[in-house]
Motif scaffolding. Structure first.
Motif, mmCIF file in Angstrom:
data_model
loop_
_atom_site.group_PDB
_atom_site.id
_atom_site.type_symbol
_atom_site.label_atom_id
_atom_site.label_comp_id
_atom_site.label_asym_id
_atom_site.label_seq_id
_atom_site.Cartn_x
_atom_site.Cartn_y
_atom_site.Cartn_z
ATOM 1 N N ASN A 31 -1.725 3.832 6.116
ATOM 2 C CA ASN A 31 -1.439 2.432 5.795
ATOM 3 C C ASN A 31 -0.268 2.280 4.838
ATOM 4 O O ASN A 31 -0.024 1.187 4.330
ATOM 5 C CB ASN A 31 -2.679 1.766 5.182
ATOM 6 C CG ASN A 31 -3.796 1.601 6.197
ATOM 7 O OD1 ASN A 31 -3.554 1.227 7.327
ATOM 8 N ND2 ASN A 31 -5.014 1.917 5.783
ATOM 9 N N LYS A 32 0.449 3.340 4.581
ATOM 10 C CA LYS A 32 1.569 3.283 3.649
ATOM 11 C C LYS A 32 2.569 2.210 4.080
ATOM 12 O O LYS A 32 3.002 2.165 5.232
ATOM 13 C CB LYS A 32 2.268 4.641 3.566
ATOM 14 C CG LYS A 32 3.453 4.672 2.594
ATOM 15 C CD LYS A 32 4.047 6.058 2.514
ATOM 16 C CE LYS A 32 5.301 6.092 1.643
ATOM 17 N NZ LYS A 32 5.020 5.649 0.274
ATOM 18 N N ARG A 57 0.821 -1.205 0.000
ATOM 19 C CA ARG A 57 0.000 0.000 0.000
ATOM 20 C C ARG A 57 0.857 1.258 0.000
ATOM 21 O O ARG A 57 1.925 1.309 0.592
ATOM 22 C CB ARG A 57 -0.952 0.003 1.198
ATOM 23 C CG ARG A 57 -1.908 -1.196 1.207
ATOM 24 C CD ARG A 57 -2.749 -1.204 2.460
ATOM 25 N NE ARG A 57 -3.641 -0.066 2.509
ATOM 26 C CZ ARG A 57 -4.867 -0.055 2.006
ATOM 27 N NH1 ARG A 57 -5.339 -1.123 1.399
ATOM 28 N NH2 ARG A 57 -5.634 1.012 2.111
ATOM 29 N N GLU A 58 0.359 2.292 -0.658
ATOM 30 C CA GLU A 58 1.069 3.562 -0.766
ATOM 31 C C GLU A 58 0.245 4.728 -0.233
ATOM 32 O O GLU A 58 0.579 5.875 -0.468
ATOM 33 C CB GLU A 58 1.442 3.829 -2.231
ATOM 34 C CG GLU A 58 2.350 2.766 -2.836
ATOM 35 C CD GLU A 58 2.681 3.046 -4.283
ATOM 36 O OE1 GLU A 58 2.131 4.038 -4.818
ATOM 37 O OE2 GLU A 58 3.457 2.292 -4.873
ATOM 38 N N ASP A 59 -0.837 4.416 0.494
ATOM 39 C CA ASP A 59 -1.755 5.483 0.904
ATOM 40 C C ASP A 59 -1.674 5.773 2.386
ATOM 41 O O ASP A 59 -1.694 4.874 3.214
ATOM 42 C CB ASP A 59 -3.198 5.110 0.548
ATOM 43 C CG ASP A 59 -3.590 3.754 1.107
ATOM 44 O OD1 ASP A 59 -2.762 2.825 1.016
ATOM 45 O OD2 ASP A 59 -4.696 3.625 1.652
ATOM 46 N N GLY A 60 -1.557 7.010 2.729
ATOM 47 C CA GLY A 60 -1.741 7.565 4.073
ATOM 48 C C GLY A 60 -1.169 6.753 5.212
ATOM 49 O O GLY A 60 -0.022 6.322 5.209
#
Length: 621
Positions: A461-462, A456-459
């Motif tokens: 949860n990166k 994952r690359e988001d926020g």
């Protein structure tokens, strides 16, 4: 999208140019040892057969409720009520001093004597030390606030000289963090600090200054009272184990702590049942975590003998399961590869554990719960990751390398993965560390240059593992005719409508390794359309292995550092394919980057299906 983490030399790319002429006889040898498919496995015995390993569906790590509860707890620890709870009787002495069974790094200790605190690639001069340096990486802060540097200092000096260095640093820490601080008093850091302060008490309590001694002993008792609550509010995992181990040791060694020790031991009993699987694997699936837990338990168990009593059986029983599982992951060089975020583990830590565990000579071969399997014959060893990635709630740095394998011939690594980061003395560049987690950095099959499990690359949860492999189905067989393992995963089922299956066979003499990688259509709705995809099967070669391509583009001759030669050959389906040699790398246990090469079998599916056979055969003895 993912790509191989090995940057090619300037101007170089995929090796599609015509190969140089191989030595005389190479093509003939490669054709002679061309790959037959793995033979059919015999019927299963009572302890074999199909096993399904499942990842928790929709696992996204800690829930919102758990994260909010952690924030509320941190806020409560700053209140006058919690400070009131920390009051109590202060000890005049310790009842015993446990012996730290893990040797420190004398080089780091010598630098500390010279006035430099160095860890995780970060250095702070002790004359300027505040223990809350801006810009210091979290790993350095945890190491410094956990007083783990005491172990290194003890390795470099005697008690008197070490105390002259340690006591001023301890006094400075106590002046800075006499009251709660979110980072310095975090439960796992506090548990670690308690354990190291107790185990290296001669370095921190040798002063004749009674005021200073009273401050240190009072601080230890205060930390234990803090952990009475904070340790049990951590989620299951290694941080909770560190907090409970520190609490247990404090209960034994600080007067009046019998009830505290009993509660902490009960908590450890429950936690270790969740952390350590029945086959001795660890739930995070990272061998470095299993090693860290084993060393933590050894240190904690030493508290009881310092009082003249036997350690609780829990410690020896857990080590008896952990150590054979760890030894089963080691190749012929006695080192464990970099699986699921951890760096390569050298031979010395494993030797140390083997001497202290009742099962130190045993080797676990079948990870029915952990997902790791070991095949060995002659001088050849294979270790296969036939399990899903670890749950995000216990590991945020797992790898997307399902069905990858490593292989050695004697002390030489023939096939390997690129490595990991956790456990290295200095961090790797972020881009390289991220690349090591990709499917392409492992010796397995990759469809459309895409990770089998998303990273994952988001926020918030990166970096956590997202959707992908949810189920791995494994079958193993062993007989006088050889060893078989067959495993499949569904990591590409949702995105591409395909599943991946790998079959491996090892001959009884260890000189013939045959494999078959199959892409098959996954069950999907009749309205969903499958698109054929390119795929690659990578074999990252070990350091020092020289690869010479065959003229037909279907194999290579591999010369190992010890001089032995293996022939690799691929068998393509109707759609054809190509074997190329590309740049790669391998990270050793010291964090050194070795430039290596990889064999890449490239092909394309037809009607969402494909089958590629391959083999590694030893040429000569």
């Amino acid at each position: 999208m993912c790509s191989s983490p090995a940057p090619p030399p300037s101007g170089a790319g995929r090796a599609n140019t015509p190969p140089t002429s191989p030595p005389c006889g190479v093509d003939a040898m490669a054709r002679k040892t061309g790959p037959a498919p793995p033979p059919e496995a015999p019927a299963a015995t009572d302890d074999e057969g199909e096993r399904r390993l499942l990842r928790v569906a929709g696992d996204r790590g800690l829930s919102l409720t758990e994260r909010l509860a952690a924030r509320v707890s941190t806020s409560l620890y700053r209140t006058p009520l919690h400070r009131l709870r920390l009051r109590g009787r202060y000890p005049l002495k310790l009842l015993g001093v446990p012996q730290d069974p893990i040797p420190g790094d004398a080089a780091i200790g010598e630098r500390l004597v010279a006035g430099r605190m160095i860890h995780a690639g970060h250095m702070v001069m002790t004359r300027d030390l505040s223990f809350s340096e801006a810009g210091a990486p979290p790993a350095w802060q945890d190491w410094a606030n956990g007083w783990e540097w005491l172990r290194d200092l003890a390795a470099a000096t005697d008690a008197r000289a070490g105390a002259a260095v340690a006591e001023p640093l301890v006094a400075r820490w106590l002046a800075r963090f006499g009251v709660f601080d979110a980072a310095a008093w975090r439960a796992d850091v506090t548990g670690t600090r308690l354990l190291f302060a107790l185990g290296h008490a001669p370095l921190v309590l040798s002063s004749s200054d009674q005021v200073y001694r009273s401050l240190v002993l009072s601080a230890m008792a205060t930390w234990a009272r803090h952990l009475d609550r904070a340790a049990f509010r951590l989620p299951d995992g290694l941080p909770r184990a560190r907090a409970l181990c520190g609490l247990y040791a404090a209960g034994l060694l600080i007067p009046g702590g019998e009830a505290r020790a009993a509660v902490a031991l009960a908590g450890l009993d429950t936690l270790l049942a969740a952390l350590v699987l029945p086959d001795g694997g660890i739930v995070t699936r990272a061998p470095v975590d299993a090693l860290a837990l084993a060393e933590l338990l050894l240190f904690t168990a030493a508290a009881a003998p310092s009082l003249g009593v036997r350690p609780a059986p829990l410690f020896a029983d857990t080590l008896a399961r952990l150590v054979p599982s760890l030894r089963g992951l080691a190749l012929g060089d006695a080192m464990i590869g970099g699986w699921h975020g951890g760096a390569v583990i050298g031979a010395l830590p494993l030797e140390r554990l083997a001497k202290r565990a009742a099962t130190g000579t045993e080797i676990s071969r079948a990870g029915r719960w952990s997902g790791y399997h070991r095949l060995s014959a002659g001088k050849t060893i294979l270790v296969i990751d036939a399990g899903p990635p670890p749950p995000a709630r216990v590991s945020r740095i797992g790898h997307a390398g399902t069905l990858a394998f490593e292989m050695s011939d004697g002390a030489d690594r023939l096939v390997t993965n690129c490595g990991g980061t956790r456990g290295l003395a200095s961090p790797l560049p972020a881009a390289l560390a991220d690349g090591l987690r990709t499917t392409a950095a492992h010796s397995t099959l990759t469809i459309a240059d895409t990770n089998s499990t998303r990273i994952r690359e988001d926020g918030a949860n990166k970096g956590a593992l997202g959707l992908g492999v949810e189920e791995v189905v494994v079958q193993t067989r062993h007989s006088e005719e050889g060893h078989w393992i067959e495993a499949s995963h569904d990591g590409y089922a949702r995105r591409f409508g395909m599943t991946v299956r790998r079959r491996l066979f090892l001959s009884p003499d260890g000189e013939d390794v045959r494999g078959e990688d199959t892409v098959e259509p996954a069950p999907r709705s009749a309205l969903q359309r499958r698109v054929d995809r390119a795929f690659d099967i990578r074999f990252h070669l070990g350091p020092g292995v020289a690869a010479t391509p065959t003229a037909d583009g279907a194999g290579a001759l591999l010369k190992l550092p010890a001089g032995r030669v293996w022939a690799m050959k691929a068998r393509f389906g109707p759609g054809g394919g190509l074997v190329t040699i590309e740049p790669s790398l391998w990270i050793d246990a010291d964090g050194h980057v070795h430039r290596t090469v990889q064999l890449v079998i490239s092909a394309r599916t037809e009607k969402a299906a494909a089958s590629i056979g391959w083999s590694f055969k030893r040429a000569g003895k």
